[in-house]
Scaffold this motif. Structure first.
Motif, PDB file in Angstrom:
ATOM      1  N   ARG A  49       0.838  -1.209   0.000  1.00 18.08           N
ATOM      2  CA  ARG A  49       0.000   0.000   0.000  1.00 18.08           C
ATOM      3  C   ARG A  49       0.870   1.255   0.000  1.00 18.08           C
ATOM      4  NH1 ARG A  49      -5.433  -1.022   1.657  1.00 18.08           N
ATOM      5  NH2 ARG A  49      -5.539   0.941   2.771  1.00 18.08           N
ATOM      6  N   GLY A  67      -7.562   1.452  -1.349  1.00 20.87           N
ATOM      7  CA  GLY A  67      -8.721   0.790  -0.766  1.00 20.87           C
ATOM      8  C   GLY A  67      -8.435  -0.684  -0.579  1.00 20.87           C
ATOM      9  N   GLU A  68      -9.329  -1.507  -1.079  1.00 24.37           N
ATOM     10  CA  GLU A  68      -9.210  -2.958  -0.942  1.00 24.37           C
ATOM     11  C   GLU A  68      -8.343  -3.549  -2.040  1.00 24.37           C
ATOM     12  OE1 GLU A  68     -10.532  -4.659   1.663  1.00 24.37           O
ATOM     13  OE2 GLU A  68     -11.036  -2.642   2.373  1.00 24.37           O
ATOM     14  N   ARG A  69      -7.677  -4.634  -1.697  1.00 24.73           N
ATOM     15  CA  ARG A  69      -6.933  -5.366  -2.719  1.00 24.73           C
ATOM     16  C   ARG A  69      -7.931  -6.127  -3.580  1.00 24.73           C
ATOM     17  NH1 ARG A  69      -2.833 -10.315  -2.154  1.00 24.73           N
ATOM     18  NH2 ARG A  69      -2.697 -10.705  -4.381  1.00 24.73           N
ATOM     19  N   TRP A  85      -4.798  -2.858  -6.199  1.00 31.84           N
ATOM     20  CA  TRP A  85      -5.634  -2.300  -5.150  1.00 31.84           C
ATOM     21  C   TRP A  85      -6.545  -1.242  -5.765  1.00 31.84           C
ATOM     22  CZ3 TRP A  85      -1.262  -4.647  -3.902  1.00 31.84           C
ATOM     23  CH2 TRP A  85      -1.167  -5.296  -2.671  1.00 31.84           C
TER      24      TRP A  85
END
Length: 137
Positions: A49, A67-69, A85
């Protein structure tokens, strides 16, 4: 699963108002003119990240919030794997600063209107599948 000898390349599926950011490569010559999700290699001691934030700052001049992977990883060759991501722009306006010469915001139905790097296509398809449809993204 990634072999310990694989090296990770992170990329951002940067979303804004129901669109996905695509970046056209200007370097190296064998990749020039093809499109990708922006990002790059992890540096020593860096988390994915953290690397994504740094890469988006260097390549696009933006401050991004990962945010989210996106589930999955995709082989890039020569021992590299791509992990993606979701991300949003916190500040700045994306500009092609490093290794790119053009940027485009693509709506869901436009994702295949550019010539993506072959190895990126599966990751891009997944990013498009997860593309938020509302203007709040």
């Amino acid at each position: 699963m990634t072999d310990v000898t694989d090296r990770v390349v992170v990329a951002g599926a940067v979303y804004h108002q129901g669109r996905l950011l695509a970046a056209r490569r200007s370097a190296p010559p064998e990749l020039a003119g093809r499109w990708e999700l922006p990002g790059g290699k992890l540096e020593a001691g860096e988390g994915p990240r953290e690397a994504l934030v740094r890469e988006l700052r260097e390549e696009l001049g933006i401050e991004a919030e990962p945010g989210e992977r996106i589930p999955g990883e995709w082989p890039l060759g020569r021992g590299y794997v791509l992990r993606v991501w979701t991300a949003r722009v916190r500040s700045g306006e994306p500009r092609p600063l490093q290794d790119h010469d053009e940027l485009r915001w693509l709506a869901r139905h436009e994702w295949d209107s550019v010539e993506w790097l072959d190895q990126d296509v599966p990751a891009v398809r997944e990013a498009v599948r997860l593309l938020p449809s509302d203007a709040s993204s």
